[in-house]
Design an enzyme around this catalytic site. Structure first.
Site, PDB file in Angstrom:
ATOM      1  N   CYS A  56      -4.195   9.251   6.601  1.00  0.00           N
ATOM      2  CA  CYS A  56      -4.781   8.235   5.840  1.00  0.00           C
ATOM      3  C   CYS A  56      -5.483   8.625   4.689  1.00  0.00           C
ATOM      4  O   CYS A  56      -5.799   8.425   3.400  1.00  0.00           O
ATOM      5  CB  CYS A  56      -5.168   7.017   6.453  1.00  0.00           C
ATOM      6  SG  CYS A  56      -4.181   6.265   7.784  1.00  0.00           S
ATOM      7  N   ASP A  58       0.900  -1.331   0.064  1.00  0.00           N
ATOM      8  CA  ASP A  58       0.015   0.071   0.023  1.00  0.00           C
ATOM      9  C   ASP A  58       0.881   1.315  -0.018  1.00  0.00           C
ATOM     10  O   ASP A  58       2.089   1.247   0.377  1.00  0.00           O
ATOM     11  CB  ASP A  58      -1.060   0.178   1.169  1.00  0.00           C
ATOM     12  CG  ASP A  58      -1.965  -0.876   1.111  1.00  0.00           C
ATOM     13  OD1 ASP A  58      -2.423  -1.720   0.130  1.00  0.00           O
ATOM     14  OD2 ASP A  58      -2.520  -1.328   2.399  1.00  0.00           O
ATOM     15  N   HIS A  76       0.685  -0.267   8.054  1.00  0.00           N
ATOM     16  CA  HIS A  76       1.038   1.034   7.546  1.00  0.00           C
ATOM     17  C   HIS A  76       1.854   1.905   8.612  1.00  0.00           C
ATOM     18  O   HIS A  76       1.900   1.604   9.899  1.00  0.00           O
ATOM     19  CB  HIS A  76      -0.065   1.790   7.208  1.00  0.00           C
ATOM     20  CG  HIS A  76      -1.001   1.054   6.233  1.00  0.00           C
ATOM     21  ND1 HIS A  76      -2.278   1.514   6.144  1.00  0.00           N
ATOM     22  CD2 HIS A  76      -0.747   0.254   5.151  1.00  0.00           C
ATOM     23  CE1 HIS A  76      -2.742   0.718   5.101  1.00  0.00           C
ATOM     24  NE2 HIS A  76      -1.824   0.033   4.521  1.00  0.00           N
TER      25      HIS A  76
END
Length: 343
Positions: free
Chosen positions: A328, A177, A223
């Site tokens: 995010c 990601d 993340h």
């Protein structure tokens, strides 16, 4: 003249940013890829009724509007994605899923200089998550940006490995990601985790070219936005609950570290939380002196102000509900500055 896309770090003066949307957020069936991402025991299904989901979506859109207003007031141009369908069916050989949301452009896209990378996301429900941003991507491409996409992954069952040390990704194809990457000018720190594998790091290194060095790190399970932020050259914000000094990536250990250890708990509006309380440190720097912080994080506000930073508190109620905070839910597209090495 700087093009429409030009961003090498998270701290130079911000000029344009994409903010996602919670509208049409959908709760897909929990499959192997979602259990792997969220480290769920059992099915982890939601029993949220339509009214409850509609309420948290409405409140999140209110908070994103406040975020947009704060950014605009600071001179930043804010862009939004196109409308998305509700629970659109996704299918590839061997699996089916339903589209999740268009809330977190930081996850599905990565900006490196004048290049925008579509990430090869390992969660099946997020397979088409870049599609609502395609209109913007086309605009940026026509204005001179380089637009590339990593190889579309197949995501078979054997991708998702559940080990005694936690979930990891197999190395059959590049996977990551965008939120696995910390940008530090000519240096990119790639978090190898259950959302990014080493093959993904190697693909990214080759894709961005010799101007950049990709450092493999492993500082958290997924993340990096709730674990480590680069506030400006020489100054870090770090998660004291996950990291010690020796866990800071070696090239950054000489920087001053602000250790954050007091996240407020906003709770969550669905049946299970998609983020820990550390989502409270998911912040956005507007420049080297100005930071947007969730309003409930009073301890973080005081800590940053003590360091001399200007803090802009903005309400954000559902970071834990949806699994993403301000960092995010945004993607900085243009910052005033050029490629530098800060290490």
């Amino acid at each position: 003249m700087t093009g429409l896309v030009s961003s090498y770090n998270d701290f130079d003066p911000l000029e344009e940013i994409v903010v996602g949307t919670a509208n049409a957020y959908h709760l897909p069936p929990v499959d192997t890829s979602l259990r792997h991402f969220f480290q769920l025991d059992g099915a982890g299904t939601d029993r949220a009724d339509a009214a409850r989901l509609a309420r948290v979506i409405e409140e999140t859109e209110e908070d994103l509007a406040a975020f947009t207003e704060a950014l605009t007031g600071l001179g930043v141009r804010v862009r939004r994605p196109e409308p998305v369908g509700l629970g659109e069916r996704l299918a590839q050989p061997g699996w089916e899923a339903e589209a999740n949301h268009a809330l977190m452009p930081r996850d599905c896209l990565l900006v490196v200089g004048s290049t925008v990378v579509e990430a090869p996301m390992p969660v099946r429900a997020r397979y088409a998550e870049t599609f609502p941003y395609r209109g913007l991507l086309t605009e940026y491409f026509e204005a001179g940006a380089r637009w590339i996409a990593a190889p579309r992954p197949r995501l078979p069952e054997e991708t998702y490995l559940f080990t005694p040390d936690g979930p990891v990704l197999a190395e059959h194809e590049p996977l990551f990601d965008g939120a696995n990457v910390i940008r530090c000018g000519a240096d990119l720190f790639f978090n190898v985790s259950n959302t990014g594998n080493r093959l993904g790091a190697r693909w990214l290194a080759r894709a961005v070219g010799d101007e950049f060095t990709v450092h493999e790190i492993s500082i958290c399970d997924d993340h990096v936005g709730t674990t480590l932020h680069l506030l400006r050259p020489g100054l870090l914000l770090a998660n004291a609950g996950r990291l010690g000094q020796d866990d800071i990536p070696a090239p950054l250990r000489s920087w001053k570290t602000l250790w954050f250890d007091d996240p407020a708990d906003d709770g969550y509006g669905l049946d299970w939380a998609r983020a820990s309380t550390w989502i409270g440190m998911n912040i956005v720097s507007v420049d080297r002196e100005t930071v947007i912080v969730p309003a409930a994080q009073n301890g973080l506000v005081r800590q940053l102000e003590k360091e001399g930073l200007t803090v802009v508190p903005v309400p954000y109620r559902h970071g834990r509900t949806f699994g993403g905070g301000f960092h995010c839910c945004s993607l900085d597209v243009r910052r005033r500055g050029s490629l530098e090495s800060y290490l």
